[in-house]
Design a protein around this motif. Sequence first.
Motif, PDB file in Angstrom:
ATOM      1  N   TYR A 264      39.162  42.085  38.726  1.00 29.87           N
ATOM      2  CA  TYR A 264      39.101  41.055  39.759  1.00 29.87           C
ATOM      3  C   TYR A 264      40.077  39.902  39.507  1.00 29.87           C
ATOM      4  N   LYS A 266      39.862  37.461  37.308  1.00 32.67           N
ATOM      5  CA  LYS A 266      39.155  36.208  37.060  1.00 32.67           C
ATOM      6  C   LYS A 266      38.881  36.049  35.564  1.00 32.67           C
ATOM      7  N   ARG A 289      32.407  43.171  45.970  1.00 32.70           N
ATOM      8  CA  ARG A 289      32.876  41.865  45.509  1.00 32.70           C
ATOM      9  C   ARG A 289      32.302  41.538  44.132  1.00 32.70           C
ATOM     10  N   GLU A 291      31.025  38.837  43.087  1.00 34.06           N
ATOM     11  CA  GLU A 291      29.760  38.103  43.194  1.00 34.06           C
ATOM     12  C   GLU A 291      28.570  39.062  43.295  1.00 34.06           C
ATOM     13  N   GLU A 292      28.749  40.153  44.019  1.00 31.24           N
ATOM     14  CA  GLU A 292      27.665  41.123  44.168  1.00 31.24           C
ATOM     15  C   GLU A 292      27.386  41.833  42.842  1.00 31.24           C
ATOM     16  N   LEU A 294      27.939  40.674  39.777  1.00 25.76           N
ATOM     17  CA  LEU A 294      27.314  39.753  38.834  1.00 25.76           C
ATOM     18  C   LEU A 294      25.895  39.391  39.261  1.00 25.76           C
ATOM     19  N   ASP A 295      25.626  39.375  40.544  1.00 24.65           N
ATOM     20  CA  ASP A 295      24.253  39.117  41.004  1.00 24.65           C
ATOM     21  C   ASP A 295      23.302  40.182  40.479  1.00 24.65           C
ATOM     22  N   VAL A 305      24.855  32.438  36.579  1.00 22.95           N
ATOM     23  CA  VAL A 305      26.274  32.642  36.849  1.00 22.95           C
ATOM     24  C   VAL A 305      26.798  31.445  37.639  1.00 22.95           C
ATOM     25  N   LYS A 306      27.875  30.818  37.130  1.00 23.00           N
ATOM     26  CA  LYS A 306      28.487  29.676  37.806  1.00 23.00           C
ATOM     27  C   LYS A 306      29.964  29.944  38.055  1.00 23.00           C
ATOM     28  N   TYR A 307      30.451  29.506  39.238  1.00 20.28           N
ATOM     29  CA  TYR A 307      31.843  29.692  39.616  1.00 20.28           C
ATOM     30  C   TYR A 307      32.505  28.327  39.752  1.00 20.28           C
ATOM     31  N   GLY A 311      37.671  29.113  42.123  1.00 21.28           N
ATOM     32  CA  GLY A 311      37.324  30.524  42.172  1.00 21.28           C
ATOM     33  C   GLY A 311      38.051  31.381  41.162  1.00 21.28           C
ATOM     34  N   VAL A 314      34.625  32.139  35.879  1.00 20.19           N
ATOM     35  CA  VAL A 314      33.204  32.412  36.026  1.00 20.19           C
ATOM     36  C   VAL A 314      32.534  32.190  34.673  1.00 20.19           C
TER      37      VAL A 314
END
Length: 321
Positions: A264, A266, A289, A291-292, A294-295, A305-307, A311, A314
């Motif tokens: 990704y 990041k 994605r 975010e999905e 890591l969720d 989890v913090k962004y 962006g 992470v």
Amino acid sequence: MHKKEAIVHLLEKYQSGRLSAEEKQLLERWYLASLKAQPFQIEEDTSFDTLRAEIWEAIMHNVHPNNPVVYVRPYRWLSAVASVVTTFFIAALGYWLFFLNNNAVYITKTAAVEEVKKVMLPDSSIVWLNAQSTIKYKKDFADGRNVILEGEGYFEVKKDPSSPFKIESGDIETQVLGTSFNIKAFPRERSVDVIVKSGKVKVGKRGEDRVYYLVANDHLSYQTSSQISVEKTAADDAVAWASGRLQFTEKNLKEIAAVLSRWYGKEIIIIGNNLDKCIYTAVFDQNVRLEEVLDIISSVNNLTVKYDKEGKRVQISGKGC
């Protein structure tokens, strides 16, 4: 290694397209020390004629700084240079120009972030490049079936007993006749992993006599500390990325974060000593994605989890396992 040998080695690496940014600066510093002139940037696509003209102009400016540059006929070029520079510089410069004038064109292919790039090689072998990976080879395999890999690639090599297929990845060289296998060699990880899916490959450290013969499901791991180990693994899991999957089998959070970070693009930071003890087995489609992904992972062990606002970074934290 003596100074002259070191410079010749750098010139050879430049010719083969393997010169790092740090080595380019070193070569430029050597050039300045030799000529006491102004620097010029060594670009990968610099033509022979352009480079020769720049060097000649710098030499003439150094010898006659107040006089205009006078160009001589091509066949007298090296003899003219010989009259104004040292013997060592002539030897190295001649070596450089000889290779630049006779080298084949290098082809470079790179996979971007969130991309798996399929590359058809001149011999009809195929390589899939994982995200942020690069492969280099001479056009039409002018000097044999030789490639340079930085990153991760899954190879399906066409059989040709008369012409071994060689992959250079860091300090490791892998040689095959026809097989399928995965090589991972990201510079930041300071390791090289070779996993064979089918057939047989020969792996060794460049410059050393000892070699390892790997067959299906063998995994060779080389650390920059020169430690080499071989063990059995599930090759299908290791090459799942080439089929569009992010697949993890009993991997800890640090290992998963490294894969997700490359894919990704990041930076993923893990806070907490016990988080490495969290082991996961999961499969995700590469189109999902970040975010999905890591969720789902964070929900298993109640992680946070913090962004950041941009962006690009992470942060994962929690009590761990």
